[in-house]
Design a protein around this motif. Structure first.
Motif, mmCIF file in Angstrom:
data_model
loop_
_atom_site.group_PDB
_atom_site.id
_atom_site.type_symbol
_atom_site.label_atom_id
_atom_site.label_comp_id
_atom_site.label_asym_id
_atom_site.label_seq_id
_atom_site.Cartn_x
_atom_site.Cartn_y
_atom_site.Cartn_z
ATOM 1 N N GLN A 48 -68.281 53.988 -4.811
ATOM 2 C CA GLN A 48 -68.933 54.936 -3.909
ATOM 3 C C GLN A 48 -68.113 56.217 -3.786
ATOM 4 N N ASN A 49 -66.801 56.072 -3.636
ATOM 5 C CA ASN A 49 -65.945 57.248 -3.514
ATOM 6 C C ASN A 49 -65.958 58.076 -4.794
ATOM 7 N N THR A 50 -65.908 57.400 -5.946
ATOM 8 C CA THR A 50 -65.953 58.099 -7.230
ATOM 9 C C THR A 50 -67.271 58.853 -7.367
ATOM 10 N N MET A 51 -68.372 58.223 -6.960
ATOM 11 C CA MET A 51 -69.676 58.888 -7.038
ATOM 12 C C MET A 51 -69.718 60.113 -6.123
ATOM 13 N N ARG A 52 -69.200 59.971 -4.898
ATOM 14 C CA ARG A 52 -69.239 61.094 -3.946
ATOM 15 C C ARG A 52 -68.410 62.287 -4.420
ATOM 16 N N THR A 53 -67.344 62.018 -5.183
ATOM 17 C CA THR A 53 -66.452 63.104 -5.613
ATOM 18 C C THR A 53 -66.602 63.445 -7.089
ATOM 19 N N LEU A 54 -67.593 62.874 -7.753
ATOM 20 C CA LEU A 54 -67.801 63.109 -9.181
ATOM 21 C C LEU A 54 -68.107 64.585 -9.430
ATOM 22 N N ILE A 116 -76.556 59.805 -15.206
ATOM 23 C CA ILE A 116 -75.293 60.418 -14.782
ATOM 24 C C ILE A 116 -74.101 59.725 -15.436
ATOM 25 N N ASN A 117 -74.224 58.448 -15.768
ATOM 26 C CA ASN A 117 -73.125 57.742 -16.426
ATOM 27 C C ASN A 117 -72.926 58.207 -17.867
ATOM 28 N N THR A 118 -73.964 58.775 -18.484
ATOM 29 C CA THR A 118 -73.817 59.292 -19.846
ATOM 30 C C THR A 118 -72.996 60.573 -19.863
ATOM 31 N N GLY A 119 -72.953 61.275 -18.720
ATOM 32 C CA GLY A 119 -72.201 62.521 -18.641
ATOM 33 C C GLY A 119 -73.042 63.756 -18.880
ATOM 34 N N ARG A 120 -74.314 63.585 -19.239
ATOM 35 C CA ARG A 120 -75.193 64.737 -19.524
ATOM 36 C C ARG A 120 -76.463 64.605 -18.703
ATOM 37 N N ILE A 121 -76.672 65.556 -17.815
ATOM 38 C CA ILE A 121 -77.823 65.519 -16.914
ATOM 39 C C ILE A 121 -78.728 66.711 -17.244
ATOM 40 N N THR A 138 -68.419 63.534 -15.499
ATOM 41 C CA THR A 138 -67.461 62.693 -16.208
ATOM 42 C C THR A 138 -68.214 61.515 -16.817
ATOM 43 N N PRO A 139 -68.208 61.383 -18.158
ATOM 44 C CA PRO A 139 -68.951 60.279 -18.765
ATOM 45 C C PRO A 139 -68.305 58.927 -18.477
ATOM 46 N N LEU A 140 -69.137 57.913 -18.390
ATOM 47 C CA LEU A 140 -68.717 56.521 -18.217
ATOM 48 C C LEU A 140 -67.870 56.300 -16.965
ATOM 49 N N TRP A 141 -68.117 57.061 -15.909
ATOM 50 C CA TRP A 141 -67.348 56.911 -14.667
ATOM 51 C C TRP A 141 -67.517 55.506 -14.083
ATOM 52 N N TRP A 142 -68.719 54.943 -14.188
ATOM 53 C CA TRP A 142 -68.992 53.602 -13.654
ATOM 54 C C TRP A 142 -68.159 52.561 -14.410
ATOM 55 N N ASP A 143 -68.219 52.625 -15.737
ATOM 56 C CA ASP A 143 -67.522 51.664 -16.584
ATOM 57 C C ASP A 143 -66.006 51.732 -16.377
#
Length: 169
Positions: A48-54, A116-121, A138-143
């Motif tokens: 959640q924190n990573t998503m909020r600050t991505l 968003i996980n691909t890095g290209r929106i 940032t690509p692959l932030w979830w992984d």
């Protein structure tokens, strides 16, 4: 994208679940669920924190192009972060699961976790489907976040299972 992360040791969990059920230890089962959930909470919080600050970057407006307010008032990152969930099961397919609940997202954002996980929106400019913009994240932030937490979670779940097994014997 890794759709969700599951920490499973199905054989051990199923065997313990059968022993708990036959012994009638509801308080041990509830404690096990609570401790497994507790092991998964830091991962959920970090996701959640990573998503909020991505950081989401744009190439910017071209000279002479007009801007304007967003057609929606909902914050994208906060909406996606709020949809990250945990579930713990001790029956059927036991384990802890951390996932992005697409049912909690507005209809126009259902595909956004994968995108968003691909890095290209890519999206229409202010809803105009004849003009498109590309933004990067940032690509692959979830992984990457899951990979950082997985060893700790596996150790914690193994410790919980050992404690439960010791209490049953």
């Amino acid at each position: 994208m890794v759709q969700d992360v599951r920490i499973l040791n199905t054989g051990t969990l199923l065997e313990l679940q059968r022993r708990l059920r036959s012994a009638g230890h509801e308080n041990i089962r509830a404690s096990m669920q609570r401790r497994i959930r507790h092991a998964a909470e830091p991962l959920r919080d970090d996701l959640q924190n990573t998503m909020r600050t991505l950081p989401i970057r744009s190439s910017g407006r071209k000279p002479g192009k007009r801007g304007g307010p967003s057609p929606t008032r909902r914050p994208l990152r906060a909406t996606l972060a709020a949809a990250i969930r945990i579930s713990v099961r001790t029956t059927g397919n036991p384990g802890a699961r951390v996932w992005m609940d697409k049912g909690a997202l507005p209809p126009d954002l259902k595909r956004m976790p994968d995108v968003i996980n691909t890095g290209r929106i890519r999206h229409p400019v202010f809803g105009n489907r004849r003009r498109w913009a590309t933004q990067t994240a940032t690509p692959l932030w979830w992984d990457k976040t899951i990979r950082q937490h997985r060893p700790r979670m596996e150790r914690e779940v193994a410790r919980v299972l050992d404690d439960v097994r010791n209490r049953l014997t």
